[in-house]
Design an enzyme around this catalytic site. Structure first.
Site, PDB file in Angstrom:
ATOM      1  N   ASN A 191      -0.171  -3.103   5.878  1.00 42.06           N
ATOM      2  CA  ASN A 191       0.624  -3.339   7.074  1.00 42.06           C
ATOM      3  C   ASN A 191       0.184  -4.660   7.726  1.00 42.06           C
ATOM      4  O   ASN A 191      -0.897  -5.173   7.446  1.00 42.06           O
ATOM      5  CB  ASN A 191       0.435  -2.163   8.044  1.00 42.06           C
ATOM      6  CG  ASN A 191       1.368  -2.217   9.217  1.00 42.06           C
ATOM      7  OD1 ASN A 191       2.494  -2.683   9.100  1.00 42.06           O
ATOM      8  ND2 ASN A 191       0.910  -1.761  10.372  1.00 42.06           N
ATOM      9  N   ASN A 193      -1.125  -5.487  10.415  1.00 44.28           N
ATOM     10  CA  ASN A 193      -2.368  -5.560  11.187  1.00 44.28           C
ATOM     11  C   ASN A 193      -3.615  -5.295  10.351  1.00 44.28           C
ATOM     12  O   ASN A 193      -4.722  -5.318  10.882  1.00 44.28           O
ATOM     13  CB  ASN A 193      -2.327  -4.580  12.366  1.00 44.28           C
ATOM     14  CG  ASN A 193      -2.270  -3.118  11.921  1.00 44.28           C
ATOM     15  OD1 ASN A 193      -2.226  -2.816  10.728  1.00 44.28           O
ATOM     16  ND2 ASN A 193      -2.266  -2.213  12.883  1.00 44.28           N
ATOM     17  N   LYS A 194      -3.447  -5.047   9.053  1.00 42.72           N
ATOM     18  CA  LYS A 194      -4.603  -4.713   8.222  1.00 42.72           C
ATOM     19  C   LYS A 194      -5.376  -5.964   7.811  1.00 42.72           C
ATOM     20  O   LYS A 194      -4.955  -7.095   8.050  1.00 42.72           O
ATOM     21  CB  LYS A 194      -4.143  -3.930   6.988  1.00 42.72           C
ATOM     22  CG  LYS A 194      -3.553  -2.559   7.324  1.00 42.72           C
ATOM     23  CD  LYS A 194      -4.531  -1.692   8.073  1.00 42.72           C
ATOM     24  CE  LYS A 194      -4.056  -0.254   8.270  1.00 42.72           C
ATOM     25  NZ  LYS A 194      -2.882  -0.152   9.144  1.00 42.72           N
ATOM     26  N   ILE A 195      -6.492  -5.755   7.137  1.00 45.58           N
ATOM     27  CA  ILE A 195      -7.409  -6.854   6.836  1.00 45.58           C
ATOM     28  C   ILE A 195      -6.766  -7.860   5.889  1.00 45.58           C
ATOM     29  O   ILE A 195      -7.023  -9.057   5.953  1.00 45.58           O
ATOM     30  CB  ILE A 195      -8.746  -6.313   6.309  1.00 45.58           C
ATOM     31  CG1 ILE A 195      -9.822  -7.390   6.391  1.00 45.58           C
ATOM     32  CG2 ILE A 195      -8.610  -5.729   4.915  1.00 45.58           C
ATOM     33  CD1 ILE A 195     -11.229  -6.841   6.400  1.00 45.58           C
TER      34      ILE A 195
END
EC number: 2.6.1.102
Length: 381
Positions: A191, A193-195
């Protein structure tokens, strides 16, 4: 100054390099824009090489991966699935998709992940009631490895398979081994917002070749081998597109750098805010654990402040800084009001006292100082 006078500092925005464009341009030049193609295959191979998993299926979301993973574990109507209460709703929603019931287990205070003692209590009680859980959904919250040795031992004792939700934990390790590879099935999320991100996307990993083949089959509408459209079982439109997989390939080239940056951000906050007694940083890495520190999280110590996390969040907003409460426990959500739960105090307390700080891997020293100064303003006033 007004909040509009500052550039916004987001919680965890995408951090793209130039690598992604190479793969995306190639896909467009070759007209590989459908949900198949070289980028998709290459992205799956990249994930396998990085994690050590034998097989990977890239999907449209981490939620889709959990859904298909539960299907592979045989979860169906009337079954029960053990699940941490302290997690995002996407962990538990697929249990409902299948007509099953989540059984919520509280956290332990060190890693904030599922408590082994509460897990054993839950299993023994469900068995006593004639409802042995079908699977264990194990989460590594905020990238922090759970107490894997203890949790695995309990699951094995009762012969309960594990689906490992490593949506927030790509790049984290336990005893030198990548998270996501300890369960019968593991999942990741990409997604925004993930790393690392593919804009939206996820993946399922497993060491079982036949399971990977079945997941790939189900994720592409379960089309039987025939010259016409033939369907014998319910399928899903869950495959990742070749273009988004190209973004993922470029992002995978940067994963070690992104993990390094997130850990450095956590350390910076901890070092530069050590004079603020009201702040406690967590969770704590377990022995042999290594966290990607996806998000830097804090709790407020009521012995040193009467401020609430919501007051702190709103104060940060006046500086155009985004923060977010810790996950509201699922046992407190109206959607799961009737679900069984075991232990409630740890996750409820963390939600009451906790906040996530901006942790994007592109943050500058100036950004970090803005956040730290705003925290001092409200907590040292």
């Amino acid at each position: 100054m007004r909040s509009q006078d500052y550039d916004r500092i987001f919680l965890s925005p995408p951090h793209l390099g130039r690598h992604e464009l190479n793969y995306v341009h190639k896909a467009i030049e070759d007209n590989w824009v459908a949900p198949a193609g070289p980028n998709l295959t290459g992205f799956e191979q990249d994930i396998c090489q990085y994690t050590g998993a034998q097989h990977c299926v890239a999907l449209s979301s981490g939620t889709a991966a959990i859904h298909l993973g539960l299907i592979m574990l045989g979860v169906g109507p009337g079954d029960e699935v053990l699940c941490p209460s302290f997690t995002f709703v996407a962990t538990a929603n697929p249990i409902l998709y299948l007509g099953a019931t989540p059984v919520f287990v509280d956290s332990e205070a060190t890693t904030w992940n599922m408590c082994p003692e509460r897990l054993r209590e839950a299993i023994e009680d469900r068995i006593r009631l004639g409802k042995k859980p079908k699977a264990l959904l194990l989460v590594h919250l905020y990238g922090m490895p759970a107490q894997l040795q203890q949790l695995q031992a309990i699951a094995e004792m009762f012969d309960i398979p594990i689906l490992e939700d490593a949506a927030e934990a790509l790049g984290s390790r336990y005893d030198g081994r990548r998270l996501g590879t300890f369960g019968a099935v593991g999942i990741f999320s990409f997604n925004g917002n993930k790393i690392i991100t593919t804009s939206g996307g996820g993946a399922l990993v497993t060491d079982k070749a036949d399971w990977a083949a079945q997941v790939r089959f189900l994720a592409t509408q379960a089309k039987d081998p025939a010259p016409h459209y033939q369907h014998s079982v319910v399928g899903y439109n869950y495959r990742l597109s070749n273009i988004l997989a190209g973004i993922g390939r470029g992002q995978m080239e940067l994963i070690d750098n992104r993990v390094k940056s997130r850990r450095e951000i956590y350390t910076w906050y901890q070092r530069n805010l050590q004079d603020v007694a009201a702040l406690q940083f967590g969770p704590t890495e377990p022995a042999f654990g290594f966290s990607n520190r996806w998000l830097t999280t804090i709790t407020l110590d009521p012995a040193h402040t009467d401020r609430t996390p919501e007051q702190v969040r709103q104060h940060l907003e006046t500086h155009n800084i985004e923060s977010r409460p810790l996950w509201k426990p699922l046992h407190q959500q109206p959607l799961f009001a009737d679900a069984p739960r075991y232990g409630q105090t740890v996750s409820a307390d963390l939600f009451t006292r906790g906040l996530c700080l901006p942790s994007g891997s592109a943050m500058t020293e100036t950004d970090l100082r803005r956040v730290a100064d705003a925290l001092r303003e409200i907590l040292l006033a």
